[in-house]
Design a protein around this motif. Structure first.
Motif, PDB file in Angstrom:
ATOM      1  N   SER A  39      45.124  33.744  34.751  1.00 26.94           N
ATOM      2  CA  SER A  39      43.961  34.611  34.576  1.00 26.94           C
ATOM      3  C   SER A  39      44.050  35.328  33.235  1.00 26.94           C
ATOM      4  O   SER A  39      45.085  35.908  32.899  1.00 26.94           O
ATOM      5  N   LYS A  58      43.779  38.180  30.788  1.00 27.64           N
ATOM      6  CA  LYS A  58      43.790  39.637  30.891  1.00 27.64           C
ATOM      7  C   LYS A  58      44.042  40.241  29.515  1.00 27.64           C
ATOM      8  O   LYS A  58      45.059  39.959  28.883  1.00 27.64           O
ATOM      9  N   PRO A 104      43.843  43.971  28.880  1.00 30.93           N
ATOM     10  CA  PRO A 104      43.522  45.308  29.392  1.00 30.93           C
ATOM     11  C   PRO A 104      43.138  46.270  28.283  1.00 30.93           C
ATOM     12  O   PRO A 104      43.650  46.196  27.162  1.00 30.93           O
ATOM     13  N   ASN A 131      35.166  43.593  33.953  1.00 35.66           N
ATOM     14  CA  ASN A 131      36.375  44.197  34.498  1.00 35.66           C
ATOM     15  C   ASN A 131      37.436  43.158  34.824  1.00 35.66           C
ATOM     16  O   ASN A 131      38.629  43.450  34.816  1.00 35.66           O
ATOM     17  N   ALA A 132      36.994  41.902  35.083  1.00 33.71           N
ATOM     18  CA  ALA A 132      37.950  40.842  35.366  1.00 33.71           C
ATOM     19  C   ALA A 132      38.843  40.554  34.168  1.00 33.71           C
ATOM     20  O   ALA A 132      39.977  40.103  34.316  1.00 33.71           O
ATOM     21  N   VAL A 133      38.337  40.832  32.959  1.00 36.49           N
ATOM     22  CA  VAL A 133      39.100  40.561  31.745  1.00 36.49           C
ATOM     23  C   VAL A 133      39.794  41.808  31.228  1.00 36.49           C
ATOM     24  O   VAL A 133      40.981  41.780  30.887  1.00 36.49           O
ATOM     25  N   CYS A 151      42.336  47.270  34.144  1.00 38.24           N
ATOM     26  CA  CYS A 151      43.773  47.573  34.098  1.00 38.24           C
ATOM     27  C   CYS A 151      44.184  48.246  35.402  1.00 38.24           C
ATOM     28  O   CYS A 151      43.817  49.389  35.667  1.00 38.24           O
ATOM     29  N   ASP A 152      44.899  47.497  36.232  1.00 34.36           N
ATOM     30  CA  ASP A 152      45.399  48.048  37.490  1.00 34.36           C
ATOM     31  C   ASP A 152      46.890  48.339  37.431  1.00 34.36           C
ATOM     32  O   ASP A 152      47.510  48.667  38.444  1.00 34.36           O
ATOM     33  N   TRP A 168      52.849  41.103  28.888  1.00 38.67           N
ATOM     34  CA  TRP A 168      51.715  40.533  28.149  1.00 38.67           C
ATOM     35  C   TRP A 168      52.217  39.738  26.943  1.00 38.67           C
ATOM     36  O   TRP A 168      51.759  38.618  26.692  1.00 38.67           O
TER      37      TRP A 168
END
Length: 623
Positions: free
Chosen positions: A169, A171, A173, A379-381, A384-385, A393
């Protein structure tokens, strides 16, 4: 008729207009071999006869000159007896490469081939996975088919918005973004919004509300950053005299600090926070005043004394001592990649707008941030959770030690929302560059890496310098301009692919030392390309509009002289998915080889994906 453009010879059989390129000398160790060098000690006189046309062996010697460093074969030269055309990877990737040509001329296959052939040759030498790093920014989703297949000897990592089996996926953030990227993303104005946005970034990264970890140690570090930033701010206000000249704003700032401390009281078991809150309360009560106007109570503060503020500062210092002392002596930089949540930034901006009484300037900015961050696709890309750290990263996108997880990283940008695709591209490129800068600083040696940018005219497009607020496209271009100027020093090579070189940033194009020119038909693009070569070599580019697919002219630092190259064949499994659509085959139901083409239509999966986003479920799907 007299031809005034040429010398009038007595009885010429043929007339030639020649461009001197270099000198071909016999090899003193082998009379059957020749050595080619650019330039000449002496030039023939005008009108001199051609004594000896070059033989096929001499032509091959010219094309194949360059020594043992030319380790990677990329094709053959049809004008020189199909001599092998080999390149030195240090020259090809170390000084930036531009692959230019029209759509369908073979640019993508050339780039994929250069990577495949280089890595395959390296595998033969090291008998294993080469310690190479290629990062491909792919806006059209072409290269995931070219790398990382089951039968491929080259290991690759594929990052997508909606990954399939074996893919990761994508990411990027938002806490990785620097202040310039945030300002372009939010379209912050230069006068009021941008300074407060940078301040909010500093303070949220320093540990303001919400920027907390999940463990006791992380909570203590967050509180330590927060108190350090608060201490620096109060000391600055004390030195500048703001406690007397801007007392009301300073009072509301103290009140906000006290409210923050109440929120943080339960996160770290320390009684010193109570002491800070009590000192702030004493200062506020001593200076608070109010009056009523039109039925509303207006609060304001009189000038604070230095003693009142010193007491608050002393209590903060005492609390910091229990946490390990002050951190970030000058405050955290707004560009440092420290974790925080987007909602925390919007909340803190709202607090700042009330403190500074500038709500009318920040309300629209805050609303824009909340709207953009609430988009599920975005938000999928950029969401930040806290599941990914900076170390993780860098490991995922640049690679592990000795490239154990693969030598190629393909970042598929095709499904990244348009609103953030330039920012995401800029962040990835900048993070790679800054990581390599720090790698060299700490290790004293470069980590050779190649960054490939497809559709470069979209992401490295020339922009106006006199614009006050640069948009995301301009910020993205500025990142690549920085890489083009400084990347070589830190081991970062740049490979650009573009069908419109006239739209590229002149700064980036001027830093490219090697060019692979495919078919170019546009007049403006041809004119620009002609300026890339010396006057005595311009004649070699006359055939650019007529070049067939898979053919290109190689010139620049990686080649002793411009060469017409027929690129090596690339297996179908290694070619990027950039073929032209087969309209006729779709119409008649068969391709050119007579194979059946199935072109059935079922719109339901498309409707489900379109309407429901990632979960793929909608109500009433039977309708």
């Amino acid at each position: 008729m007299q031809d005034f453009g040429l010398i009038d010879l007595p009885y010429p059989l043929r007339k030639l207009s020649l461009n001197p390129l270099g000198t071909l000398r016999e090899n003193p160790n082998d009379s059957d071999q020749y050595v080619f060098q650019r330039g000449a000690d002496a030039l023939p006189s005008v009108g001199a006869a051609v004594v000896l046309p070059p033989s096929e062996r001499q032509l091959r010697s010219i094309v194949e000159s360059g020594g043992e460093r030319r380790r990677v074969k990329i094709g053959t030269s049809p004008l020189a007896g199909n001599a092998k055309v080999c390149v030195d990877p240090n020259r090809l990737f170390g000084r930036h490469l531009a692959v230019l040509g029209n759509t369908g001329s073979g640019k993508s296959c050339s780039i994929a081939g250069l990577i495949h052939w280089s890595l395959e040759q390296a595998q033969e030498i090291c008998s294993g996975q080469p310690n190479a790093r290629f990062i491909i920014l792919d806006p059209n989703g072409e290269y995931s088919h070219s790398f990382g297949g089951e039968n491929s000897a080259i290991k690759a990592r594929i990052f997508k918005v909606n990954p399939a089996g074996g893919e990761c996926s994508l990411k990027v953030p938002l806490w990785l973004w620097n202040s310039a990227e945030w300002c372009s993303f939010t379209q912050a104005s230069a006068k009021t919004q941008r300074p407060l946005l940078k301040r909010a970034l500093r303070e949220v990264k320093a540990g303001w509300i919400g920027a907390t970890g999940s463990t006791d140690e992380e909570n203590k570090l967050s509180l330590r950053r927060y108190l350090s930033s608060t201490l620096i701010t109060l000391q600055r206000d004390l030195r500048s005299g703001a406690i007397k000249t801007d007392e009301t704003k300073f009072g509301f700032r103290l009140k906000a600090i006290r409210d923050d401390l109440e929120y943080k009281q339960g996160e770290c078991a320390t009684t010193r926070l109570n002491e800070i809150s009590k000192a702030i309360d004493d200062a506020l009560q001593a200076t608070h005043n109010s009056f009523k106007k039109e039925g509303k109570q207006i609060d304001y503060y009189r000038a604070f004394t230095e003693q009142q503020v010193e007491i608050v500062i002393t209590t903060i210092k005492s609390s910091l001592e229990t946490l390990g002392g002050i951190t970030y002596p000058e405050g955290p930089d707004e560009d440092v990649p420290l974790f925080f949540k987007g909602s925390d930034l919007a909340d803190h901006l709202e607090i700042l707008s009330n403190q500074e009484n500038v709500s009318q300037y920040l309300d629209f900015l805050i609303s824009r941030i909340r709207t953009l961050l609430s988009d599920s696709k975005m938000n999928a890309v950029i969401g930040c959770d806290g599941s990914i750290t900076l170390k993780q990263w860098l490991t995922d996108y640049i690679g592990k030690d000795k490239a154990e997880d693969g030598s190629v990283t393909v970042i598929d940008l095709s499904l990244v929302p348009t609103e953030v695709v330039h920012v995401v591209t800029a962040v990835i490129a900048r993070m790679v560059f800054e990581a390599l800068q720090r790698y060299m600083k700490i290790n004293g040696a470069a980590l050779p890496t190649v960054l490939v940018m497809e559709e470069a005219h979209t992401f490295i497009k020339r922009y106006r310098d006199d614009v006050e607020n640069h948009d995301a496209a301009a910020v993205c271009c500025q990142v690549f301009e920085h890489i083009a100027r400084e990347g070589r020093k830190f081991g970062l090579g740049l490979v650009l692919s573009s069908q419109r070189p006239s739209e590229l940033s002149p700064t980036v194009l001027s830093q490219c030392n090697t060019f692979l020119l495919h078919r170019i038909t546009n007049d403006r693009d041809q004119e620009l390309v002609h300026r890339l070569v010396p006057d005595n070599l311009k004649g070699l580019l006359r055939d650019l509009p007529l070049l067939p697919s898979q053919s290109a002219i190689l010139l620049g630092w990686a080649s002793e002289l411009p060469i017409l190259v027929k690129m090596n064949d690339l297996p179908k499994s290694q070619q990027p998915r950039s073929d032209d659509p087969d309209f006729w085959g779709s119409w008649v139901g068969k391709d050119e080889e007579g194979k059946q083409m199935l072109c059935s239509i079922n719109w339901l999966p498309i409707v489900k994906d379109w309407q429901a986003g990632q979960d793929g479920e909608i109500e009433g799907e039977d309708t």
